[in-house]
Design an enzyme around this catalytic site. Structure first.
Site, PDB file in Angstrom:
ATOM      1  N   TYR A 178      64.389 -33.468  -6.000  1.00 52.30           N
ATOM      2  CA  TYR A 178      63.754 -33.760  -7.214  1.00 52.30           C
ATOM      3  C   TYR A 178      62.616 -33.324  -7.803  1.00 52.30           C
ATOM      4  CZ  TYR A 178      61.967 -37.772  -4.499  1.00 52.30           C
ATOM      5  OH  TYR A 178      61.531 -38.302  -3.646  1.00 52.30           O
ATOM      6  N   LYS A 203      63.122 -51.170 -10.605  1.00 51.12           N
ATOM      7  CA  LYS A 203      64.076 -51.795  -9.404  1.00 51.12           C
ATOM      8  C   LYS A 203      65.080 -52.624  -9.731  1.00 51.12           C
ATOM      9  CE  LYS A 203      62.141 -51.205  -5.264  1.00 51.12           C
ATOM     10  NZ  LYS A 203      60.857 -51.110  -4.693  1.00 51.12           N
ATOM     11  N   GLU A 254      65.970 -40.715 -13.758  1.00 46.67           N
ATOM     12  CA  GLU A 254      66.858 -40.252 -12.784  1.00 46.67           C
ATOM     13  C   GLU A 254      67.310 -41.586 -11.752  1.00 46.67           C
ATOM     14  OE1 GLU A 254      64.436 -37.658 -10.424  1.00 46.67           O
ATOM     15  OE2 GLU A 254      63.946 -36.444 -12.327  1.00 46.67           O
ATOM     16  N   CYS A 273      85.520 -61.020  26.213  1.00 48.84           N
ATOM     17  CA  CYS A 273      86.432 -61.640  27.120  1.00 48.84           C
ATOM     18  C   CYS A 273      86.475 -60.790  28.280  1.00 48.84           C
ATOM     19  CB  CYS A 273      87.924 -61.434  26.119  1.00 48.84           C
ATOM     20  SG  CYS A 273      89.253 -61.626  27.252  1.00 48.84           S
ATOM     21  N   CYS A 333      93.567 -64.962  24.615  1.00 51.38           N
ATOM     22  CA  CYS A 333      94.312 -65.063  25.867  1.00 51.38           C
ATOM     23  C   CYS A 333      93.824 -66.390  26.916  1.00 51.38           C
ATOM     24  CB  CYS A 333      94.134 -63.669  26.667  1.00 51.38           C
ATOM     25  SG  CYS A 333      92.662 -63.450  27.323  1.00 51.38           S
ATOM     26  N   CYS A 382      88.542 -67.322  25.734  1.00 43.24           N
ATOM     27  CA  CYS A 382      88.855 -66.232  24.653  1.00 43.24           C
ATOM     28  C   CYS A 382      90.136 -66.932  23.886  1.00 43.24           C
ATOM     29  CB  CYS A 382      89.296 -65.089  25.398  1.00 43.24           C
ATOM     30  SG  CYS A 382      90.158 -63.998  24.326  1.00 43.24           S
ATOM     31  N   ASP A 424      68.402 -44.785  -2.570  1.00 44.15           N
ATOM     32  CA  ASP A 424      67.923 -45.681  -1.499  1.00 44.15           C
ATOM     33  C   ASP A 424      67.971 -44.792  -0.037  1.00 44.15           C
ATOM     34  OD1 ASP A 424      66.488 -47.776  -0.621  1.00 44.15           O
ATOM     35  OD2 ASP A 424      67.994 -48.965  -0.524  1.00 44.15           O
ATOM     36  N   CYS A 431      93.524 -58.432  27.716  1.00 49.29           N
ATOM     37  CA  CYS A 431      93.979 -59.563  26.558  1.00 49.29           C
ATOM     38  C   CYS A 431      94.525 -58.880  25.444  1.00 49.29           C
ATOM     39  CB  CYS A 431      92.381 -59.638  26.181  1.00 49.29           C
ATOM     40  SG  CYS A 431      92.224 -60.730  24.572  1.00 49.29           S
ATOM     41  N   LYS A 433      67.382 -43.615  -8.573  1.00 45.70           N
ATOM     42  CA  LYS A 433      66.474 -43.995  -7.439  1.00 45.70           C
ATOM     43  C   LYS A 433      67.541 -44.263  -6.160  1.00 45.70           C
ATOM     44  CE  LYS A 433      62.275 -46.353  -6.011  1.00 45.70           C
ATOM     45  NZ  LYS A 433      62.788 -46.718  -4.714  1.00 45.70           N
TER      46      LYS A 433
HETATM   47  S1  IVH Z   1      60.031 -39.370  -7.648  1.00 42.56           S
HETATM   48  C1  IVH Z   1      55.323 -38.794  -7.463  1.00 42.56           C
HETATM   49  N1  IVH Z   1      62.572 -39.451  -8.080  1.00 42.56           N
HETATM   50  O1  IVH Z   1      61.474 -43.552  -4.288  1.00 42.56           O
HETATM   51  C2  IVH Z   1      56.763 -38.665  -7.390  1.00 42.56           C
HETATM   52  N2  IVH Z   1      61.407 -40.631  -6.209  1.00 42.56           N
HETATM   53  O2  IVH Z   1      58.199 -44.572  -4.770  1.00 42.56           O
HETATM   54  C3  IVH Z   1      57.560 -39.613  -6.634  1.00 42.56           C
HETATM   55  N3  IVH Z   1      62.974 -41.938  -4.562  1.00 42.56           N
HETATM   56  O3  IVH Z   1      60.304 -43.350  -1.597  1.00 42.56           O
HETATM   57  C4  IVH Z   1      58.905 -39.803  -6.293  1.00 42.56           C
HETATM   58  N4  IVH Z   1      64.722 -41.202  -5.791  1.00 42.56           N
HETATM   59  O4  IVH Z   1      61.625 -41.176  -1.990  1.00 42.56           O
HETATM   60  C5  IVH Z   1      61.497 -39.684  -7.207  1.00 42.56           C
HETATM   61  N5  IVH Z   1      64.745 -39.373  -8.338  1.00 42.56           N
HETATM   62  C6  IVH Z   1      63.756 -39.810  -7.374  1.00 42.56           C
HETATM   63  C7  IVH Z   1      63.865 -40.510  -6.517  1.00 42.56           C
HETATM   64  C8  IVH Z   1      62.732 -41.089  -5.644  1.00 42.56           C
HETATM   65  C9  IVH Z   1      64.486 -42.051  -4.964  1.00 42.56           C
HETATM   66  C10 IVH Z   1      62.242 -42.546  -3.764  1.00 42.56           C
HETATM   67  C11 IVH Z   1      60.970 -41.842  -3.286  1.00 42.56           C
HETATM   68  C12 IVH Z   1      59.960 -42.729  -2.889  1.00 42.56           C
HETATM   69  C13 IVH Z   1      60.370 -43.930  -3.934  1.00 42.56           C
HETATM   70  C14 IVH Z   1      59.357 -43.742  -5.086  1.00 42.56           C
END
Ligand code: IVH
Length: 664
Positions: free
Chosen positions: A224, A312, A109, A424, A409, A406, A113, A429, A111
């Site tokens: 999720y 990551k 999936e 300013c 002006c 400025c 942010d 201005c 991740k």
């Molecule tokens: S699974 C045990 N799935 O990433 C299961 N986490 O350390 C743990 N995050 O802060 C999480 N997208 O909030 C999972 N598709 C995803 C995610 C996800 C973002 C974040 C989660 C956590 C960190 C995982």
């Protein structure tokens, strides 16, 4: 149809629309249709507040104020994930998995942010939203979570084979890149501290004490995890996603079921190269063993599951050179330094400028003209200098100084104590005026199509306008002479300027660019005062008493209207026929068809004011109580009218209750 039946019908329709939009990713209503259903529902609830339930879609509008967030213990702790930074880390993970579960398969999936948000449903109704906190104990942020449209307030459980009284869902709350950009642009203009990235912005928004602010920030949510999955007979993570979607949650569609780790690695590479094309920021992928039996066999370490890992992305930073530093004077007079960079490609596009925010930032990072620097894109969208590479200096670099005058002006530049921004002094201005006009025509303000920054600049440079009001005095003969202005676009431009005259008071108040007055305050003030004249006469003390208007804003409003220049612009706008009254179309339905009696002494309102208010909102204010009275508003020392209402069983509201009804 009775109001009560209609309310049920509206709730059903809205819920269905949410489900199609988020659960099925297949909208069945346009935004306008959706808004109109929601508006009708809120109107009915305004008249019958006793019918409001916590799972009503109206609860998404926000407005609940919380002074502190109670602590809550999570049903099961929220774990963190181990990290993988390259293909070899992933291969190591796979080896560990296969020793225990040789025929495991994976679900990969995105991740997202953002931040984990845990949701609890009792009897299908959302009763709690909580932050991660330390994993064991989080903070309860239910009112704020309710404002996220991707979070169902009521689960769609028809498709489940059994009902379960308690459902816990976890997922990621996030701020889309576009909202992040808009929010920071606004904050920069106002000289407020910026959010470093969408994650911080999302976290800050979810910890707002006023859920109305959270609602404006337009957060998203991808679910999720479902804690009671096994109880529901679910055996795999892929099924979890499927069921979550059926329950009405939005799940991220970019997940994939894959067998070998090499396939996983390839998919990670593919997503890494597409990462900038998503509407939200992602910082990697999460790889999960699909089958719950396998997950159980693999188990957990003290802090994370052995059946999942987070891949990551490498941080995207590139090196370039600062060729110069330019100053831009914004509409509030703030001088914002911008680095002019040697063109460089980062996060999917070529970057040639980066904001430096203010002098403190330049000093803290010791950024000099001619420096080599590392840059990245904050939130994947805003180019930003991370630090200078002092080791690469050859002595020719120049330390940047804020000018005393400025650049637009020549007036004095000053810095208020406690503020990072230099400003300013000159309120007229030319650069400020230009930015003020750009703001005036923008979407949330007067919404004049075809009038972007480039055309505004041309109009100013050709002497056709000096302030925003001049826009309403333009004619075809003059604008057709502008460079690159065709006959058709000239006509369209005049037409959209003309139609903006009916924008209504709320948009106009925001468009004026009064410091600290945002879109919401514009709306609040328009509803409270009804006309520009009334607003101009309001004093500071009175303004402070209006909900949502604080001391700083009240002062700023009074100062704005005191200014002669602003008065002239307002007079010109009025003369041109720009509507200066609250848009009745927006507010008139709230009390439509209601006959209301006010009795007793009120604290905030004069009798005349509240009656005017009722009428502006489409109601009828009457002086005697009868069986046709919809409700009464009772102040102190209310006498016979109150008794009569009690006798007839007519609803009785206090002044505060009435305000809550109309301000929602
Ligand atoms: S699974 C045990 N799935 O990433 C299961 N986490 O350390 C743990 N995050 O802060 C999480 N997208 O909030 C999972 N598709 C995803 C995610 C996800 C973002 C974040 C989660 C956590 C960190 C995982």
């Amino acid at each position: 149809m009775s109001d009560q039946l209609r309310l049920q019908e509206l709730k059903k329709k809205i819920k269905e629309a949410d489900y199609h939009y988020y659960g099925l990713d297949n909208p069945i209503l346009t935004d306008a249709q959706y808004d109109s259903l929601l508006k009708e529902l809120i109107e009915i609830e305004n008249i019958h507040p006793e019918w409001i339930t916590i799972d009503s879609p109206s609860q998404r509008v926000g407005g609940v104020v919380t002074s502190q967030f109670p602590k809550v213990r999570h049903l099961e702790p929220l774990l963190s994930l181990d990290n993988a930074f390259d293909a070899n880390d992933l291969r190591d993970f796979d080896r560990r998995v296969r020793t225990i579960a040789p025929d495991a398969e994976y679900v990969v999936e995105l991740k997202i942010d953002g931040l984990t948000v845990a949701l609890t449903y009792e009897e299908d109704i959302l009763v709690r939203g909580a932050t991660r906190g330390d994993g064991e104990i989080g903070e309860e942020i239910t009112a704020n979570v309710r404002t996220i449209r991707a979070v169902p307030l009521h689960l769609q459980t028809d498709s489940l084979e059994q009902t379960i009284p308690l459902i816990d869902v976890r997922g990621e709350g996030y701020m889309p890149k576009e909202s992040f950009l808009r929010l920071n642009t606004y904050r920069e203009e106002e000289g407020l501290a910026l959010f470093a990235n969408p994650r911080n912005a999302a976290a800050g928004s979810l910890r707002q004490q006023d859920s109305g602010i959270t609602a404006q920030r337009k957060l998203g949510y991808f679910a999720y995890q479902l804690l009671q999955a096994e109880q529901l007979g679910i055996r795999t993570q892929a099924q979890v996603l499927d069921v979550l979607s059926q329950l009405g949650f939005q799940i991220n569609q970019n997940y994939k079921r894959l067998i070998t780790i090499e396939e996983v690695i390839e998919y990670c590479g593919q997503m890494a190269s597409q990462r900038h094309s998503f509407a939200y920021e992602i910082d990697g992928l999460v790889i999960k063993v699909n089958n719950f039996d396998h997950q159980r066999e693999l188990g957990y370490t003290s802090k994370s599951p052995r059946w999942a890992i987070a891949y990551k992305f490498p941080a995207e930073q590139v090196e370039t050179k600062i060729l110069g530093i330019e100053l831009n004077v914004g509409r509030t007079g703030v001088l914002t330094p911008t680095a002019i960079l040697k063109d460089v490609s980062v996060a999917g596009s070529t970057v040639s400028r980066a904001t430096l925010h203010n002098l403190d930032n330049i000093r803290n990072k010791d950024i000099r003209i001619g420096d080599y620097v590392l840059i990245h894109k904050a939130g994947d969208v805003i180019p930003e200098v991370i630090r200078s590479l002092a080791e690469k200096r050859d002595g020719s670099e120049i330390v940047f100084e804020m000018p005393n005058e400025c650049p637009a002006c020549g007036s004095e530049v000053f810095r208020l104590e406690g503020e990072a921004a230099h400003r300013c002094v000159n309120i007229s201005c030319p650069s400020r005026q230009k930015e003020a006009i750009i703001h005036f025509v923008s979407r949330d303000a007067m919404n004049i199509d075809g009038l972007g920054p480039a055309v505004v600049t041309q109009l100013i440079e050709n002497g056709l306008i000096v302030d925003a009001a001049d826009l309403y005095y333009l004619d075809f003969a003059r604008i057709i002479k502008l460079e690159r202005m065709g006959e058709k676009s000239a006509k369209n431009l005049l037409a959209s300027i003309e139609s903006s005259k009916d924008r209504g008071l709320a948009g106009l108040i925001f468009a004026l660019g009064i410091r600290h007055v945002g879109v919401k305050a514009g709306r609040v003030l328009a509803t409270r005062y009804g006309t520009m004249d009334e607003l101009q006469m309001a004093g500071e003390t009175e303004l402070k008493e209006v909900g949502d208007i604080g001391e700083v804003m009240a002062q700023s409003i009074v100062n704005f209207f005191r200014d002669q220049g602003n008065q002239k612009v307002l007079a010109k706008l009025q003369e041109a026929g720009v509507k200066m009254t609250a848009d009745n179309l927006v507010t008139s339905h709230i009390l439509a068809g209601k006959s209301i009696v006010v009795t007793g002494t009120l604290k905030k309102y004069q009798r005349r004011e509240i009656e005017q208010q009722i009428e502006q909102l489409g109601g009828k204010s009457s002086s005697s109580v009868s069986k046709n009275t919809s409700f009464i508003i009772a102040g102190e020392n209310a006498g016979s009218k109150l008794n009569k209402a009690q006798e007839l069983g007519i609803p009785i509201y206090s002044e505060e209750e009435f305000e809550r009804i109309i301000n929602r």
